[in-house]
Design an enzyme around this catalytic site. Sequence first.
Site, short mmCIF file in Angstrom:
data_model
loop_
_atom_site.label_atom_id
_atom_site.label_comp_id
_atom_site.label_asym_id
_atom_site.label_seq_id
_atom_site.Cartn_x
_atom_site.Cartn_y
_atom_site.Cartn_z
N SER A 698 0.80 -1.22 0.00
CA SER A 698 0.00 0.00 0.00
C SER A 698 0.83 1.28 0.00
CB SER A 698 -0.94 0.01 1.21
OG SER A 698 -0.21 0.01 2.42
N LYS A 741 -6.69 3.94 8.31
CA LYS A 741 -5.75 4.86 7.69
C LYS A 741 -6.30 6.29 7.66
CE LYS A 741 -3.60 1.29 4.81
NZ LYS A 741 -3.38 0.77 3.45
#
Length: 810
Positions: A698, A741
């Site tokens: 990611s 996140k």
Amino acid sequence: MSDHEDQLDLDDLSATDQPPSVPDELPILPLRDTVLFPNSFMPLAVARESSVRLIDEAISGGKLIGVFTQRDASVEEPRQDDLYRVGTASHIHKMFKLPDGSLRLIVQGLTRLTLERVTETRPYLRARVTPASEALDEADRLEIDALLRNIKSNFQQVVSLSPLLSDDLQTLAANIAEPGRLADFIASSLTTITTAVKQEVLETLDVRARMDNLNRILIKELEVLELGSKIQSQVQSEVGKNQREYFLREQMKAIQRELGEGDDQTRDIEELRDKIEAAGMAEAVKKEALRELDRLSKMPVAAAEYTVSRTYLDWLVTLPWQKRTEEVIDLGRTKGVLDADHTGLERAKDRILEYLAVRKLNPDVKGPILCFVGPPGVGKTSLARSIAQALDRKFVRVSLGGMRDEAEIRGHRRTYIGALPGQIIQGLRRAESKNPVFILDEIDKLGADFRGDPASALLEVLDPEQNSTFRVHYLDVPFDLSEVLFITTANVLDPVPPALRDRMEVLEIPGYTEEEKLAIAREHLIQKQIKNHGLTPEQVTLTDDAISTVIRGYTREAGVRNLEREIAALCRKAARRRAEGNLEPLTVDPATVVALLGAPTFLDEEMEERTKEPGVAIGLAWTPAGGDVLFVEASRMAGTGTLTLTGQLGEVMKESARAALSWFRAHASAYGADPDFFKNAEIHLHVPSGAIPKDGPSAGVTIATALASELTRRPVRADIAMTGEVTLSGRVLPVGGIKEKVLAARRVGIREVILPRQNEKNVNEDLSEELRRELTIHFVQSVDEVLLLALTPGPKQTDRKDRRVQPRLQ
């Protein structure tokens, strides 16, 4: 020919005859495991062909032979090296021939011999020998006399304690006055010492040394015999004690029967029988329990097996075979309890209410195995406790963290000392119900070693199709677990074996937003900590702004544990203030928080400082403790086209870095960079906090942005963070952990986030409307779009025909 006719008449030679002198050369008779001493008589069996011939010729000659002991009894044809060097000159007194051709001899030892040299080996051994004279120093006479007395005394005790020695030996030894002859006589009489020890006595020519050696041997023998006698006495005493106890016990039983008091053991057996009948066991279990009870009734109470069998039956009768808690399924009440105990967690609450709705319509439905997965401190365990409270069921919790022994689940077999049934059965016994809410905490922390794999043992426990006949090693009978509502918790699912994960329905519990943390603190944490510290709400008040200050400046977490600790710290300060005499009510505002807790630990200005220079981009990462912000730093220097990666990066993250560099090299000209920049440069990528391992795809867009920033010398915006996997063609692929996140970005003050286009559905489902309004979220499909949003304005870029998105700066 008869045995009598075969006997040779040698009576004319007696033990009192003077033995002839010893010649220089003698026939040698090897002995196995036997030592012949001077002045002693010994029966011998002779079977070797060579030895039989030797005896025949010796009888017709002077009847003198040399007797030497073999070093190794297994040697059939001994040579000089196979014999001990010191032996005994012997005189044959009697000989008997047996039908099988072997001989029986009675020989008398005369004197010690030293074997000098073998002269013949056929048909039997002959050797040159010399008499070995004893050494007796008259100066040692006093010490020898003392040894003589000690030896006689010790030998008398050995004879009295040993069942193998005749009492006549004491008289014979007492009548021997010569020290050397006494030592030889006693050494030849002891049957328990080895051949090597006897040979050592034979080879000791110094009389004083021989007696000293023999005295030590006798002392050792005496200690062994005394210890054996003590052990024998203890055994006999124990046997006698058991027989006496048995006799007294039988008498007591008879007296109790006469008095009508009954037998305690009989009463215990009958009580256990009544409990077995009332326990509601299945027929097969009841049959096994009655069979064990029958065995118990035939055992004496003092038997070691009695306690094991009694404990086993106690476990069987105390288990909740038919005991269950009558649950109350009221969806409105359950929702109220869950909302009162937990703020947020809407998806988990909805799933629990759905399960209860189905169970209300169909009480026989097999319940799912729920697995709450989320970072620490988000309320997984307390949510399970609230479920038990809402259903009016018993609650059982077992921590699986660090468990490495399969027996913790299935139990030990009864053959082991201290055996127990295992944590599952123990928990049900403590709950006294067969349908509790049973939480298996920290299932991702299970271990495995040589004692087995607990995760494999849980496969049966957590399978609704199998756990109705769960069988543990200790009980060895089936127990029905199908009515238990099992709930497991974990921080991450990766360590959980796939087979075990397949048996559970996973409910992800993400971290809390700032508003949710504020509500949790206001509704639960503040009241709890004020009470714990002996305060009242009138004495200390925490404003919402103060709690927000604590959340932003003193905690960085997905849950609320650190928040509760900081609130507890504020309450401690307030309690101390009152204890020191300041009784004024305390209102805690943001300024008071800083005064009491010190300077904030986390500052938002850090983002601005870190991204001033080109080559630094802000990424978003998922961790077991929630989301986090990471920085990716890129630097270019003179070199020969190498890429250096540091910061404890995993293989997947390294591959993402290589893919990002390859993409930018292919499209460098479109961003005003030299297409050949890599030929004479070295690129260094670093992810700070180097002590923490990092991995995953990611960070691909963050790495690409940091590289583009460094190579174009355009800084990255300080108010924007990003996440997404990058491909070699420049596409941005979806990633996981979106809510964590985004919350991490919000915690550090970032208000714009770049996410992959395919994660738009996760944002709509997982993020609250308020959070979506507060943040600006950009959904992208390519790296070009990421760079367009993230890089600060720079020189005009060169057009590229194959680019789908023209990076225009607005």
